[in-house]
Design a protein around this motif. Structure first.
Motif, PDB file in Angstrom:
ATOM      1  N   GLU A 117       0.853  -1.179   0.000  1.00 22.62           N
ATOM      2  CA  GLU A 117       0.000   0.000   0.000  1.00 22.62           C
ATOM      3  C   GLU A 117       0.891   1.233   0.000  1.00 22.62           C
ATOM      4  O   GLU A 117       2.083   1.152   0.325  1.00 22.62           O
ATOM      5  N   VAL A 118       0.287   2.370  -0.387  1.00 22.27           N
ATOM      6  CA  VAL A 118       1.043   3.623  -0.435  1.00 22.27           C
ATOM      7  C   VAL A 118       0.247   4.663   0.348  1.00 22.27           C
ATOM      8  O   VAL A 118      -0.987   4.699   0.297  1.00 22.27           O
ATOM      9  N   VAL A 119       0.974   5.502   1.093  1.00 17.69           N
ATOM     10  CA  VAL A 119       0.309   6.487   1.950  1.00 17.69           C
ATOM     11  C   VAL A 119       1.193   7.710   2.085  1.00 17.69           C
ATOM     12  O   VAL A 119       2.430   7.607   2.015  1.00 17.69           O
ATOM     13  N   SER A 143      -4.059  -3.235  -4.725  1.00 13.90           N
ATOM     14  CA  SER A 143      -4.702  -4.545  -4.685  1.00 13.90           C
ATOM     15  C   SER A 143      -4.610  -5.281  -6.017  1.00 13.90           C
ATOM     16  O   SER A 143      -4.598  -6.516  -6.040  1.00 13.90           O
ATOM     17  N   THR A 144      -4.533  -4.546  -7.125  1.00 12.64           N
ATOM     18  CA  THR A 144      -4.467  -5.243  -8.415  1.00 12.64           C
ATOM     19  C   THR A 144      -3.077  -5.819  -8.646  1.00 12.64           C
ATOM     20  O   THR A 144      -2.941  -6.883  -9.237  1.00 12.64           O
ATOM     21  N   THR A 151       3.544  16.892  -0.727  1.00 13.25           N
ATOM     22  CA  THR A 151       3.836  17.773   0.403  1.00 13.25           C
ATOM     23  C   THR A 151       4.363  16.980   1.587  1.00 13.25           C
ATOM     24  O   THR A 151       5.211  17.454   2.343  1.00 13.25           O
ATOM     25  N   GLY A 152       3.848  15.770   1.758  1.00 12.99           N
ATOM     26  CA  GLY A 152       4.288  14.914   2.840  1.00 12.99           C
ATOM     27  C   GLY A 152       5.286  13.872   2.371  1.00 12.99           C
ATOM     28  O   GLY A 152       5.684  13.855   1.202  1.00 12.99           O
ATOM     29  N   THR A 153       5.688  13.027   3.294  1.00  9.53           N
ATOM     30  CA  THR A 153       6.517  11.864   2.957  1.00  9.53           C
ATOM     31  C   THR A 153       5.599  10.756   2.458  1.00  9.53           C
ATOM     32  O   THR A 153       4.627  10.407   3.123  1.00  9.53           O
ATOM     33  N   VAL A 154       5.882  10.212   1.293  1.00  7.66           N
ATOM     34  CA  VAL A 154       5.085   9.116   0.744  1.00  7.66           C
ATOM     35  C   VAL A 154       5.793   7.806   1.057  1.00  7.66           C
ATOM     36  O   VAL A 154       6.982   7.658   0.771  1.00  7.66           O
ATOM     37  N   THR A 155       5.058   6.894   1.645  1.00  3.94           N
ATOM     38  CA  THR A 155       5.628   5.626   2.123  1.00  3.94           C
ATOM     39  C   THR A 155       5.025   4.466   1.347  1.00  3.94           C
ATOM     40  O   THR A 155       3.807   4.415   1.126  1.00  3.94           O
ATOM     41  N   VAL A 156       5.863   3.553   0.919  1.00  2.00           N
ATOM     42  CA  VAL A 156       5.417   2.300   0.310  1.00  2.00           C
ATOM     43  C   VAL A 156       5.719   1.200   1.321  1.00  2.00           C
ATOM     44  O   VAL A 156       6.870   1.042   1.756  1.00  2.00           O
ATOM     45  N   ARG A 157       4.698   0.449   1.695  1.00  2.80           N
ATOM     46  CA  ARG A 157       4.853  -0.517   2.786  1.00  2.80           C
ATOM     47  C   ARG A 157       3.940  -1.703   2.558  1.00  2.80           C
ATOM     48  O   ARG A 157       3.054  -1.667   1.681  1.00  2.80           O
ATOM     49  N   ASN A 158       4.141  -2.745   3.342  1.00  4.25           N
ATOM     50  CA  ASN A 158       3.208  -3.869   3.311  1.00  4.25           C
ATOM     51  C   ASN A 158       1.831  -3.382   3.761  1.00  4.25           C
ATOM     52  O   ASN A 158       1.716  -2.428   4.526  1.00  4.25           O
ATOM     53  N   THR A 159       0.789  -4.046   3.256  1.00  7.13           N
ATOM     54  CA  THR A 159      -0.566  -3.641   3.616  1.00  7.13           C
ATOM     55  C   THR A 159      -0.768  -3.714   5.130  1.00  7.13           C
ATOM     56  O   THR A 159       0.001  -4.364   5.845  1.00  7.13           O
ATOM     57  N   ALA A 160      -1.853  -3.037   5.562  1.00  7.67           N
ATOM     58  CA  ALA A 160      -2.202  -2.962   6.989  1.00  7.67           C
ATOM     59  C   ALA A 160      -1.061  -2.364   7.794  1.00  7.67           C
ATOM     60  O   ALA A 160      -0.718  -2.852   8.872  1.00  7.67           O
ATOM     61  N   ALA A 161      -0.493  -1.293   7.249  1.00 11.90           N
ATOM     62  CA  ALA A 161       0.569  -0.543   7.936  1.00 11.90           C
ATOM     63  C   ALA A 161       1.733  -1.442   8.336  1.00 11.90           C
ATOM     64  O   ALA A 161       2.279  -1.299   9.434  1.00 11.90           O
ATOM     65  N   GLY A 162       2.104  -2.326   7.432  1.00 11.32           N
ATOM     66  CA  GLY A 162       3.200  -3.244   7.717  1.00 11.32           C
ATOM     67  C   GLY A 162       4.565  -2.622   7.470  1.00 11.32           C
ATOM     68  O   GLY A 162       4.712  -1.394   7.444  1.00 11.32           O
TER      69      GLY A 162
END
Lengths: 181, 253
Positions: free
Chosen positions: B47-49, B87-88, B105-116
């Motif tokens: 996921e990305v956030v 998800s795809t 504007t913020g830090t973009v994080t790529v991580r395992n799903t469910a905040a992993g």
């Protein structure tokens, strides 16, 4: 529009409600504005090949220019937000590198590191651990509201500075971050 | 100005990376994109956030390799501080490249799903990160050598990194060595990713000082040194998902 993945098995777009999966050359009838915007970005970085009408092309967004991003990078370094992100990125780098080093140090037998290799690995590990402590402390101080220059000095155990000197230093730091040559 | 801290020394890509044979690689520094040297330790969905609620207009394209070897890519629109699942793409084995359509504007994080586990972050203002070597293959008919370039940059605003040297801190495969460009901030290219670049120090696994490479011992504030990596694959080399870690060291006032 006609769209196909460019040398990969599949490219997909989704916006939570809708999803388009492109795993072969296919025709998309009545592409939405949001889809066209994403296709523009994906085409620009080489994920898909597209044949589109003039109207569709007009709605396919180009990514932000690197020149515009560089201005934002400089601004982010000036306001301190880049430094938070940079220290966060360093912590990920340090975590992974320490894990690599620990794996190397744990190897036994013929493949084990020699004395010089072990000493070198342990020295690097120590440096990364120290750097990680500084970065973690820096992020805590920033979250507590301290500005970048004061926070980095406090985290690194350096003498304090005046507010004016801190502002000048942050300006210089922003220039260094965004410098290309 | 504060002394140089470890986080001031930032690895950055060169202007032209290449996922395919036949295209030029290298060039000047790209201050917007970072190389990543380590990889996911287990297969997972991602996921990305962003850390900023206002990051809702940028798209993130995440290109990955799945366990069956196929390459998949998914473009999603950021949703601020709410994570967006890829998800795809589904469960993937490694991350090849992440690119934003515009700075966030913020830090973009790529991580395992469910905040992993976090695998990579994009600081505010930057545009992405990608594996230093990706989408290459060995050959049945002989050895294959790949070249890739990145830079070590001193982002400290005032201080020079004194007596700088570049070395490798981890090379589990033993297949990678490095050479430094012979001028600070050099923009040399190679004709393609399988052609050796000109004007580098001899490729080796040992440390190379800036003094040896360029004649200047110190890496000044805001300056960067180009580092070429060489990946040497044996005939029929097995597929590799591994890491290589470079480091730059020196002293600071």
């Amino acid at each position: 529009m006609e769209i196909e993945p460019n040398g990969i098995a599949q490219w997909a777009w989704s916006d939570g409600d809708r999803e388009v999966v492109v795993d072969r050359r296919m025709t998309v009838d009545k592409p939405t504005a949001a889809f066209l915007k994403a296709v523009g970005h994906a085409e620009a970085i080489g994920e898909v090949k597209v044949k589109a009408s003039k109207d569709e092309r007009a709605k396919m967004a180009a990514p932000e220019s690197d020149a515009d991003s560089l201005k934002k990078l400089h601004a982010a370094a000036l306001d301190g937000s880049w430094h938070v992100g940079n220290h966060e990125a360093f912590l990920v780098f340090a975590r992974d590198t320490i894990a690599d080093i620990d794996r190397d140090l744990s190897i036994e037998g013929d493949e084990a590191l020699d004395d010089d290799g072990r000493a070198s690995a342990e020295a690097v590990r120590a440096t990364l651990e120290h750097g990680s402590r500084v970065s973690a402390e820096y992020l805590k101080l920033r979250a507590d509201g301290l500005d970048h220059e004061h926070a980095v000095r406090a985290a690194a155990g350096l003498p304090e500075t005046t507010d004016d000197e801190a502002a000048d230093a942050q300006t210089a730091h922003a220039r260094a971050v965004a410098r290309k040559d | 100005m504060a002394s140089i801290v470890a986080a001031d020394l930032v690895p950055l890509h060169a202007a032209t990376q290449s996922d395919v044979d036949g295209s030029a690689v290298g060039g000047a520094i790209d201050p917007l994109r970072r190389p990543v040297f380590t990889q996911m330790t287990a297969n997972s969905a991602l996921e990305v956030v962003s850390s900023a609620a206002g990051d809702t207009t940028q798209t993130a394209t995440v290109r990955c390799r799945k366990a069956d070897g196929t390459i998949v890519s998914q473009t999603v629109t950021l949703n601020g501080t709410t994570a967006v699942a890829l998800s795809t793409n589904g469960t993937v084995e490694r991350i090849l490249k992440v690119e934003l359509s515009a700075s966030a504007t913020g830090t973009v994080t790529v991580r395992n799903t469910a905040a992993g586990t976090t695998w990579g972050t994009i600081p505010p203002g930057e545009r992405g990160f990608s594996a230093i070597f990706r989408e290459g293959s060995s050959s049945t008919s002989g050895t294959v050598t790949y070249y890739a370039k990145f830079f070590w940059k001193n982002t400290n605003g005032t201080n020079a990194l004194l007596g700088a040297s570049v070395s490798e801190s981890a090379d589990p495969t033993g297949l990678v060595d490095h050479g430094l460009e012979t001028s600070v901030g050099g923009s040399n290219t190679a004709a393609n990713r399988q052609t050796a670049p000109g004007t580098t120090t001899a490729f080796a696994s040992t440390a190379v000082t800036l003094s040896t490479a360029t004649g200047t011992a110190d890496l000044g504030s805001g300056l960067a040194i180009g580092v070429w990596l060489r990946l040497s694959l044996a005939t029929n080399n097995a597929a590799i998902r591994s890491t290589y870690t470079s480091q730059i060291a020196g002293s600071t006032t």
